[in-house]
Motif scaffolding. Structure first.
Motif, PDB file in Angstrom:
ATOM      1  N   ASP B   1     109.629  97.748 102.691  1.00 11.60           N
ATOM      2  CA  ASP B   1     109.202  99.008 102.107  1.00 11.60           C
ATOM      3  C   ASP B   1     108.540  98.780 100.751  1.00 11.60           C
ATOM      4  O   ASP B   1     108.969  97.939  99.985  1.00 11.60           O
ATOM      5  N   VAL B   2     107.493  99.537 100.533  1.00 14.08           N
ATOM      6  CA  VAL B   2     106.832  99.477  99.237  1.00 14.08           C
ATOM      7  C   VAL B   2     107.743 100.066  98.187  1.00 14.08           C
ATOM      8  O   VAL B   2     108.384 101.080  98.410  1.00 14.08           O
ATOM      9  N   LYS B   3     107.802  99.370  97.070  1.00 17.77           N
ATOM     10  CA  LYS B   3     108.602  99.915  95.995  1.00 17.77           C
ATOM     11  C   LYS B   3     107.745  99.984  94.737  1.00 17.77           C
ATOM     12  O   LYS B   3     107.147  98.988  94.320  1.00 17.77           O
ATOM     13  N   VAL B   4     107.676 101.180  94.178  1.00 17.49           N
ATOM     14  CA  VAL B   4     106.995 101.381  92.907  1.00 17.49           C
ATOM     15  C   VAL B   4     108.054 101.868  91.934  1.00 17.49           C
ATOM     16  O   VAL B   4     108.729 102.866  92.191  1.00 17.49           O
ATOM     17  N   THR B   5     108.221 101.147  90.844  1.00 19.44           N
ATOM     18  CA  THR B   5     109.232 101.529  89.872  1.00 19.44           C
ATOM     19  C   THR B   5     108.570 101.865  88.538  1.00 19.44           C
ATOM     20  O   THR B   5     107.516 101.323  88.194  1.00 19.44           O
ATOM     21  N   GLN B   6     109.216 102.761  87.831  1.00 20.35           N
ATOM     22  CA  GLN B   6     108.734 103.150  86.505  1.00 20.35           C
ATOM     23  C   GLN B   6     109.852 102.906  85.507  1.00 20.35           C
ATOM     24  O   GLN B   6     111.030 103.059  85.839  1.00 20.35           O
ATOM     25  N   SER B   7     109.468 102.563  84.282  1.00 15.76           N
ATOM     26  CA  SER B   7     110.435 102.042  83.322  1.00 15.76           C
ATOM     27  C   SER B   7     111.492 103.057  82.919  1.00 15.76           C
ATOM     28  O   SER B   7     112.629 102.683  82.642  1.00 15.76           O
ATOM     29  N   SER B   8     111.146 104.336  82.876  1.00 13.18           N
ATOM     30  CA  SER B   8     112.113 105.340  82.442  1.00 13.18           C
ATOM     31  C   SER B   8     111.990 106.580  83.311  1.00 13.18           C
ATOM     32  O   SER B   8     110.907 106.916  83.764  1.00 13.18           O
ATOM     33  N   ARG B   9     113.099 107.272  83.568  1.00 13.29           N
ATOM     34  CA  ARG B   9     113.030 108.560  84.251  1.00 13.29           C
ATOM     35  C   ARG B   9     112.797 109.694  83.262  1.00 13.29           C
ATOM     36  O   ARG B   9     112.102 110.653  83.559  1.00 13.29           O
ATOM     37  N   TYR B  10     113.425 109.567  82.096  1.00  8.09           N
ATOM     38  CA  TYR B  10     113.286 110.582  81.063  1.00  8.09           C
ATOM     39  C   TYR B  10     113.008 109.886  79.733  1.00  8.09           C
ATOM     40  O   TYR B  10     113.589 108.836  79.442  1.00  8.09           O
ATOM     41  N   LEU B  11     112.124 110.495  78.955  1.00  8.52           N
ATOM     42  CA  LEU B  11     111.751 109.917  77.677  1.00  8.52           C
ATOM     43  C   LEU B  11     111.489 111.060  76.700  1.00  8.52           C
ATOM     44  O   LEU B  11     110.810 112.036  77.056  1.00  8.52           O
ATOM     45  N   VAL B  12     112.031 110.940  75.490  1.00  4.96           N
ATOM     46  CA  VAL B  12     111.771 111.927  74.453  1.00  4.96           C
ATOM     47  C   VAL B  12     111.173 111.201  73.256  1.00  4.96           C
ATOM     48  O   VAL B  12     111.761 110.236  72.754  1.00  4.96           O
ATOM     49  N   LYS B  13     110.021 111.641  72.818  1.00  2.53           N
ATOM     50  CA  LYS B  13     109.327 111.004  71.699  1.00  2.53           C
ATOM     51  C   LYS B  13     108.882 112.063  70.695  1.00  2.53           C
ATOM     52  O   LYS B  13     108.861 113.259  71.006  1.00  2.53           O
ATOM     53  N   ARG B  14     108.551 111.600  69.529  1.00  2.00           N
ATOM     54  CA  ARG B  14     108.081 112.518  68.483  1.00  2.00           C
ATOM     55  C   ARG B  14     106.556 112.454  68.375  1.00  2.00           C
ATOM     56  O   ARG B  14     105.930 111.423  68.689  1.00  2.00           O
ATOM     57  N   THR B  15     105.984 113.543  67.931  1.00  3.43           N
ATOM     58  CA  THR B  15     104.537 113.626  67.721  1.00  3.43           C
ATOM     59  C   THR B  15     104.075 112.459  66.855  1.00  3.43           C
ATOM     60  O   THR B  15     104.695 112.148  65.822  1.00  3.43           O
ATOM     61  N   GLY B  16     102.999 111.815  67.280  1.00  2.00           N
ATOM     62  CA  GLY B  16     102.425 110.712  66.525  1.00  2.00           C
ATOM     63  C   GLY B  16     102.934 109.342  66.924  1.00  2.00           C
ATOM     64  O   GLY B  16     102.333 108.329  66.543  1.00  2.00           O
ATOM     65  N   GLU B  17     104.008 109.301  67.695  1.00  2.00           N
ATOM     66  CA  GLU B  17     104.532 108.004  68.127  1.00  2.00           C
ATOM     67  C   GLU B  17     103.624 107.380  69.168  1.00  2.00           C
ATOM     68  O   GLU B  17     102.934 108.071  69.930  1.00  2.00           O
ATOM     69  N   LYS B  18     103.658 106.063  69.249  1.00  6.38           N
ATOM     70  CA  LYS B  18     102.957 105.347  70.312  1.00  6.38           C
ATOM     71  C   LYS B  18     103.931 105.201  71.469  1.00  6.38           C
ATOM     72  O   LYS B  18     105.075 104.775  71.278  1.00  6.38           O
ATOM     73  N   VAL B  19     103.489 105.552  72.663  1.00  4.29           N
ATOM     74  CA  VAL B  19     104.373 105.578  73.819  1.00  4.29           C
ATOM     75  C   VAL B  19     103.823 104.669  74.911  1.00  4.29           C
ATOM     76  O   VAL B  19     102.622 104.692  75.210  1.00  4.29           O
ATOM     77  N   PHE B  20     104.713 103.876  75.486  1.00  6.41           N
ATOM     78  CA  PHE B  20     104.343 102.984  76.576  1.00  6.41           C
ATOM     79  C   PHE B  20     105.110 103.403  77.830  1.00  6.41           C
ATOM     80  O   PHE B  20     106.333 103.497  77.815  1.00  6.41           O
ATOM     81  N   LEU B  21     104.370 103.640  78.912  1.00  7.28           N
ATOM     82  CA  LEU B  21     104.988 103.892  80.205  1.00  7.28           C
ATOM     83  C   LEU B  21     104.603 102.734  81.117  1.00  7.28           C
ATOM     84  O   LEU B  21     103.421 102.422  81.275  1.00  7.28           O
ATOM     85  N   GLU B  22     105.634 102.127  81.722  1.00  6.14           N
ATOM     86  CA  GLU B  22     105.397 100.940  82.537  1.00  6.14           C
ATOM     87  C   GLU B  22     105.589 101.261  84.018  1.00  6.14           C
ATOM     88  O   GLU B  22     106.469 102.039  84.398  1.00  6.14           O
ATOM     89  N   CYS B  23     104.787 100.627  84.834  1.00  7.22           N
ATOM     90  CA  CYS B  23     104.872 100.790  86.276  1.00  7.22           C
ATOM     91  C   CYS B  23     104.749  99.423  86.937  1.00  7.22           C
ATOM     92  O   CYS B  23     103.866  98.636  86.565  1.00  7.22           O
ATOM     93  N   VAL B  24     105.618  99.168  87.901  1.00  2.00           N
ATOM     94  CA  VAL B  24     105.589  97.888  88.609  1.00  2.00           C
ATOM     95  C   VAL B  24     105.661  98.155  90.106  1.00  2.00           C
ATOM     96  O   VAL B  24     106.478  98.967  90.559  1.00  2.00           O
TER      97      VAL B  24
END
Lengths: 111, 113
Positions: B1-24
């Motif tokens: 089965d194909v599996k696609v995973t993402q680094s976080s299910r929930y993320l809370v950040k503040r305005t102006g922050e740099k945000v990284f979302l990862e996918c594998v």
């Protein structure tokens, strides 16, 4: 004008009935179409795809494509409460050659 | 089965922050995609990649960038997060042809305060 349009619903059907979900598209060059099911809080999963005019059956699901009228439909026979979800129609090809999603139809199957 | 995973299910950040979302993805797929999903607007394509180090803009690339250094990994970067980037972010992959079925990851619900 949206390229792929769906009625947002909710579409409510009793358990055991046939649910009919419809989708129209504006790009006449679109060649292939996909139906995804998305449960609340989950990601979309593929139900069926169809490339050719006519019907394609897979178990309780039948996809229908009419390129002349530019519509795609998904029929769900013997609907079950577990079929309650949002159904996304998506089309490929034509001008964009990208997968374009409709906004989805919420289906509610009443026990 | 194909599996696609993402680094976080929930993320809370503040305005102006740099945000990284990862996918594998683990099925050697050529194509990878980033979408955002908002009520009433459906799934909208942000960026996609059809090969390592290759990327193409989708329909709403403004405010986002991507990176694909390895075939299995596709990152979405919000250089300076804003409140209008609060959304569900979905990663997907497909085999090789752009018309191949896309497999989705579980999604990351990002809230920017």
């Amino acid at each position: 004008q949206k390229e792929v349009e769906q009625n947002s619903g909710p579409l409510s059907v009793p358990e055991g009935a046939i649910a009919s979900l419809n989708c129209t598209y504006s790009d006449r060059g679109s060649q292939s179409f996909f139906w995804y099911r998305q449960y609340s809080g989950k990601s979309p999963e593929l139900i069926m795809f169809i490339y050719s005019n006519g019907d394609k059956e897979d178990g309780r699901f039948t996809a229908q494509l009419n390129k002349a009228s530019q519509y795609v439909s998904l029929l769900i026979r013997d609907s079950q409460p577990s079929d309650s979800a949002t159904y996304l129609c998506a089309g490929y090809g034509g001008a964009t050659n990208k997968l374009i999603f409709g906004t989805g139809t919420l289906l509610a199957v009443q026990p | 089965d194909v599996k696609v995973t993402q680094s976080s299910r929930y993320l809370v950040k503040r305005t102006g922050e740099k945000v990284f979302l990862e996918c594998v993805q683990d099925m050697d797929h050529e194509n990878m995609f980033w979408y955002r999903q908002d009520p009433g607007l459906g799934l909208r394509l942000i960026y996609f990649s059809y090969d390592v180090k290759m990327k193409e803009k989708g329909d709403i690339p403004e405010g986002y960038s991507v990176s694909r250094e390895k075939k299995e990994r596709f990152s979405l970067i919000l250089e300076s997060a804003s409140t209008n980037q609060t959304s569900m972010y979905l990663c997907a992959s497909s085999l090789s042809n752009t018309q191949d079925e896309q497999f989705f990851g579980p999604g990351t619900r990002l809230t920017v305060l």
